[in-house]
Enzyme design. Sequence first.
Site, mmCIF file in Angstrom:
data_model
loop_
_atom_site.group_PDB
_atom_site.id
_atom_site.type_symbol
_atom_site.label_atom_id
_atom_site.label_comp_id
_atom_site.label_asym_id
_atom_site.label_seq_id
_atom_site.Cartn_x
_atom_site.Cartn_y
_atom_site.Cartn_z
ATOM 1 N N LYS A 170 -36.378 -115.860 -93.942
ATOM 2 C CA LYS A 170 -35.304 -115.234 -93.169
ATOM 3 C C LYS A 170 -35.493 -113.724 -93.253
ATOM 4 O O LYS A 170 -35.139 -113.091 -94.242
ATOM 5 C CB LYS A 170 -33.911 -115.586 -93.698
ATOM 6 N N GLY A 201 -31.438 -114.865 -88.731
ATOM 7 C CA GLY A 201 -30.017 -115.047 -88.982
ATOM 8 C C GLY A 201 -29.485 -114.012 -89.928
ATOM 9 O O GLY A 201 -30.223 -113.162 -90.432
ATOM 10 N N ASP A 202 -28.186 -114.091 -90.182
ATOM 11 C CA ASP A 202 -27.587 -113.154 -91.126
ATOM 12 C C ASP A 202 -27.412 -113.819 -92.491
ATOM 13 O O ASP A 202 -27.677 -115.020 -92.666
ATOM 14 C CB ASP A 202 -26.260 -112.605 -90.595
ATOM 15 N N GLY A 203 -26.962 -113.023 -93.463
ATOM 16 C CA GLY A 203 -26.824 -113.522 -94.825
ATOM 17 C C GLY A 203 -25.812 -114.644 -94.981
ATOM 18 O O GLY A 203 -26.118 -115.683 -95.593
ATOM 19 N N VAL A 206 -27.576 -118.045 -92.443
ATOM 20 C CA VAL A 206 -28.911 -118.532 -92.797
ATOM 21 C C VAL A 206 -29.243 -118.234 -94.259
ATOM 22 O O VAL A 206 -29.780 -119.089 -94.977
ATOM 23 C CB VAL A 206 -29.964 -117.927 -91.852
ATOM 24 N N GLU A 245 -35.329 -108.574 -106.096
ATOM 25 C CA GLU A 245 -35.678 -107.155 -106.151
ATOM 26 C C GLU A 245 -34.556 -106.443 -105.426
ATOM 27 O O GLU A 245 -34.416 -106.563 -104.207
ATOM 28 C CB GLU A 245 -37.041 -106.922 -105.505
ATOM 29 N N CYS A 279 -35.911 -98.497 -102.052
ATOM 30 C CA CYS A 279 -35.123 -98.817 -103.242
ATOM 31 C C CYS A 279 -35.615 -98.088 -104.479
ATOM 32 O O CYS A 279 -34.860 -97.895 -105.438
ATOM 33 C CB CYS A 279 -35.124 -100.325 -103.476
ATOM 34 N N GLU A 379 -26.279 -96.241 -104.805
ATOM 35 C CA GLU A 379 -27.513 -96.157 -104.026
ATOM 36 C C GLU A 379 -27.140 -95.746 -102.604
ATOM 37 O O GLU A 379 -26.509 -96.507 -101.876
ATOM 38 C CB GLU A 379 -28.249 -97.497 -104.020
#
Length: 478
Positions: A170, A201-203, A206, A245, A279, A379
């Site tokens: 995904k 899809g989105d979190g 999917v 991660e 990141c 962050e």
Amino acid sequence: MKDCRQFYIDGKWVDPTQVHDFTVINPANEQPIATISLGLAADVDRAVAAAKRAFESYSETSLDERLGLLHRVIDVYQSKMEDMAETISQEMGAPRSLSRRAQAPAGLAHLLEIVRVLGCFEFEKLKGSTLMRKEPIGVCGLITPWNWPMNQIVCKVAPALAAGCTMVLKPSEKAPLSAYLFAKILHEAAVPPGVFNMVNGDGPSVGAAISSHPDVAMVSFTGSTRAGVAVAAAAAPTVKRVTQELGGKSANIILDDADVENTVKQGVQECFRNTGQSCNAPTRMLVPRSRMAEAVVAAKLAAEATKTGDPFTEGTGIGPLASKSQFDKVQRLINKGVEEGAKLVTGGPGRPGGLTKGYFVKPTVFADVRNDMTVAREEIFGPVLCIIPYENEDEAVRIANDTPYGLSGFVTSGDRERAGRVAKRIRSGNVHINGARVDFGGCFGGYKQSGNGREWSEAGLEEFLELKAIFGYTAPEK
């Protein structure tokens, strides 16, 4: 407008079970460039079922067969490098020079490295009468972000293929076009049907369906810490392996014997690279209090020399942020820095002069930042640098480690051995000494809320393997 609404399942491009169009936006001009479909749990079920069927045969392939497959993927990937770079710049705004130099080549680098590793990897080892055997873990769910799309996709797909696993990918719905091209690359390289599957899809739809699926043995996730917590919670009831991660707030310690002017300039450039959307970016610059004025001047000059603009214009240093939501977040945090009393050296709220469209932000530097300020804790994921003063080496290490994150760190000193000693004291998954670049033969991953598990090279391959002990084993006669 590209039509990318199909998913790649069982070696074929297939329609989604239900139409749910989503428009992909070019962040440089806010214009639509493609349409994808957002999948549902039913689409994940189809993809996982295909991967489960394929695992039975693919997990038994020989080392030579998997090496041959990876070499085919490398050949096709190399032929599509320019297309890949262009696609990445369009979908998430990286300057074309960066896409050509780093974004697209990162995927190739991981493929080449995993071929090297696979060629000499020991899957079986006899210890007395016990065979220690490493086997593919099973069907893997791979959930990837938008900021370094090929780096993050290939550093998961390549070791999964090398291990003998099958998978469902995904990619981020904000930058899915490079993943779409990558699926075409794997198809052209004749990856067996069902070994690689992709569902957009989105979190919440999917991503959650992959994480909670009982037939998925492992989830490898890269993204925000908040989303990583959601993935781990969804995966917990099925006791699957989860590697993550996540976010970072990396410290860049400039020791008192360093060349402050040049080191600050390099630190600003590294922080702003990819528009600050990395990141592991060195977003907290730690400078001896006695050298603070010198550092501020150098940072201001470096930031104001950074050219912000169209990713496809020659000489552009940083492009737009990848999305409106990211733009709004960065604006909010820059304003928060001003409200909390950090000294605004350059940049600040709003778009750079002359840019009225696109998700562009001003390269921003704050000085005299305290480590308890919001801009030093959260962050930001934009071109925003915080300069924090320290009194001595011990305090620098304490400030560097005073963060919920632990992904990366940077140390610069005129004495390399001293830099090495300080690097060992930093609680992070990797540390750069004197500007050293990343090494794809090393490993990548974090401490604390920056995640668990490791990616890249041997360490990355190990994550896709289960260790089995066979007692009383008799080695076959040669």
